[in-house]
Design an enzyme around this catalytic site. Structure first.
Site, PDB file in Angstrom:
ATOM      1  N   GLY A   1      89.319  65.692  13.728  1.00 20.98           N
ATOM      2  CA  GLY A   1      89.671  64.360  14.225  1.00 20.98           C
ATOM      3  C   GLY A   1      89.221  63.275  13.262  1.00 20.98           C
TER       4      GLY A   1
ATOM      5  NE  ARG B   1      90.188  65.444  19.297  1.00 21.18           N
ATOM      6  CZ  ARG B   1      89.141  65.376  18.484  1.00 21.18           C
ATOM      7  NH1 ARG B   1      88.976  66.296  17.549  1.00 21.18           N
ATOM      8  NH2 ARG B   1      88.272  64.408  18.611  1.00 21.18           N
TER       9      ARG B   1
ATOM     10  CB  SER C   1      81.038  53.959  17.648  1.00 23.53           C
ATOM     11  OG  SER C   1      81.570  53.051  16.727  1.00 23.53           O
TER      12      SER C   1
ATOM     13  CG  ASP D   1      79.754  64.593  18.194  1.00 23.82           C
ATOM     14  OD1 ASP D   1      80.746  64.435  18.939  1.00 23.82           O
ATOM     15  OD2 ASP D   1      79.719  64.173  17.020  1.00 23.82           O
TER      16      ASP D   1
END
Ligand code: S3P
Length: 433
Positions: free
Chosen positions: A95, A123, A193, A315
């Protein structure tokens, strides 16, 4: 991916281990240096399937790589010298490759075709294609890969808006396009992020200013190639940190791990569960904070993971759910709908794995409740998701010995981000106590 691995319960984990280079920083070191004309050395680059996908795509645009062990030399004509790729840019399972390189493609005066494997093809890609279209790139109208992007039309406009979700991949895609726009950009971040792209571009001479919650970028500055020392990956370290915290008698040290404030929240969450985690020898490496991390096994209790913690621990959530399965009390995870669109639907695959191992779990659209108790050996499936395979290995080690081993189907998925995972597992288990 037909591999199966059986992991016996038990520990303890002991000793010192260098985890592989950070995956996110490795992708960025390759891509950012590819944008700059000239040569740079990347030391400690993660050698994994995902980073190889990024290298293969960049090669198609005319970038050269010379590999010497874990050092890679990038030689690039610079983004202005990229040539049309002779074939489809196959991003495999990655990704990060497909979304970051989409932003680069929007600034190239030709059409680029992207594709990926079965998981990547599922995705969501409008999250990058829509902002790129709003900046004036021509994009195909597909929801998912395969898709194309064509930057041969008029110059791109600057981006001045909030991005729809807290995602480093979407943010980085917009930043790469904004570098080639005709006007300045202001990118508003809905959540914290990871900021490796911003840090690296700033150090390479981009005119980028990171204020609280928004990024201002003026295009036009010439990027200079930059040697990078890639710190150890905290998302890889997290498997061992969590396993050591769960298994009594364990004590491990992981030197040289990146502890960027937007990545290290696994440390805080483990501490909030009662784990003993020490950070020592704090320093900087290529603009990123790093430390040596020591974890000692202890008794864990439940926690709650939600809000801004989610984007910083995304994650690690499947493995933190494994820790919750042996922690005292009920752990809840909320606001984590993004887990559903990762390499697998990680809410579905994590709960399936935990249930197979005898754990009581409830799940809903954006989270799960895990009732702490015991893990039992079972046969579980990674669904081809690297982080699920490794979370399952942690669960297998922490399982009750009397219930036998755990067999993990499609275990070679670890090659996506951590090809030496099984060897490292053996190393940490076989240091004499
Ligand atoms: C990554 C960003 C994260 C993370 C992924 C790597 C990156 O995804 O889950 O494994 O390198 O930019 P988001 O884009 O959802 O933040």
């Amino acid at each position: 991916m037909a591999s199966e691995i059986t992991v016996d319960p038990g520990g303890p984990l002991r000793g010192e281990l260098r985890v592989p280079g950070d995956k996110s920083i490795s992708h960025r070191a390759l891509i950012c240096n590819a944008l700059a004309e000239g040569e740079a050395q990347i030391r400690g680059l993660l050698d994994s399937a995902d980073c190889r996908s990024t290298m293969a795509c960049l090669r198609q645009w005319g970038v050269e790589f010379e590999e010497h062990g874990d050092t890679v030399i990038v030689r690039s004509p610079g983004q202005d010298g990229f040539r049309p790729a002779p074939g489809v840019l196959d991003c495999g399972n990655s990704g990060t490759s497909i979304r970051l390189l989409s932003g680069v493609a929007a600034g190239l005066p030709f059409r680029s075709h992207f594709d990926g494997d079965e998981s990547l093809r599922q995705r969501p890609m409008r999250r990058v294609l829509d902002p790129l279209a709003s900046m004036g790139a021509a994009v195909s109208d597909n929801e998912t890969a395969p898709f194309w992007i064509d930057g041969s039309g008029a110059e791109l406009n600057g981006f001045d808006a909030a991005i729809p979700m807290a995602s480093a991949q979407v943010k980085s895609c917009i930043i790469f396009a904004a570098l080639r726009a005709g006007q300045p950009s202001r990118i508003v971040e809905p959540g914290p992020s990871r900021d490796h792209t911003e840090r690296m571009l700033a150090s390479m001479g981009a005119d980028i200013d990171i204020a609280r919650g928004s990024i201002r970028l003026n295009p036009g500055a010439e990027l200079q190639p930059q040697d990078v020392d890639v710190p150890g990956d905290i998302s890889a370290a997290a498997f061992w940190m969590i396993a050591a915290a769960m298994i009594p008698g364990s004590r491990i040290t992981l030197p040289n791990v990146g502890i960027n404030p937007r990545r290290r929240v696994v440390v805080d969450i483990l501490r909030s569960m009662g784990a003993m985690v020490d950070l020592r020898n704090l320093r900087e490496m290529s603009g990123e904070p790093v430390a040596d991390i020591t974890v000692t096994g202890s008794f864990l209790h439940c926690t709650r993971i939600d809000g801004d913690l989610i984007v910083r621990a995304l994650d690690e959530l499947p493995t933190l759910a494994v820790a919750a399965a042996v922690a005292y009390g009920e752990t809840e995870i909320h606001d984590a709908a993004e887990l559903r669109v990762k390499e697998s639907d990680r809410i579905a695959t994590t709960t399936e794995m935990l249930r197979a191992m005898g754990v009581k779990v409830a799940d809903w659209s954006d989270g799960m409740r895990i009732v702490g108790g015991q893990l039992h050996g079972a046969t579980v499936d990674s669904h081809g998701d690297h982080r699920l395979a490794m979370a399952a290995a942690v669960a297998a080690m922490a399982a009750q010995p009397e219930f036998g081993p755990t067999t993990i189907r499609r275990a070679s998925a670890v090659d996506i981000s951590y090809p030496t995972f099984w060897r490292d597992l053996d190393r940490l288990r076989h240091v004499p106590v």
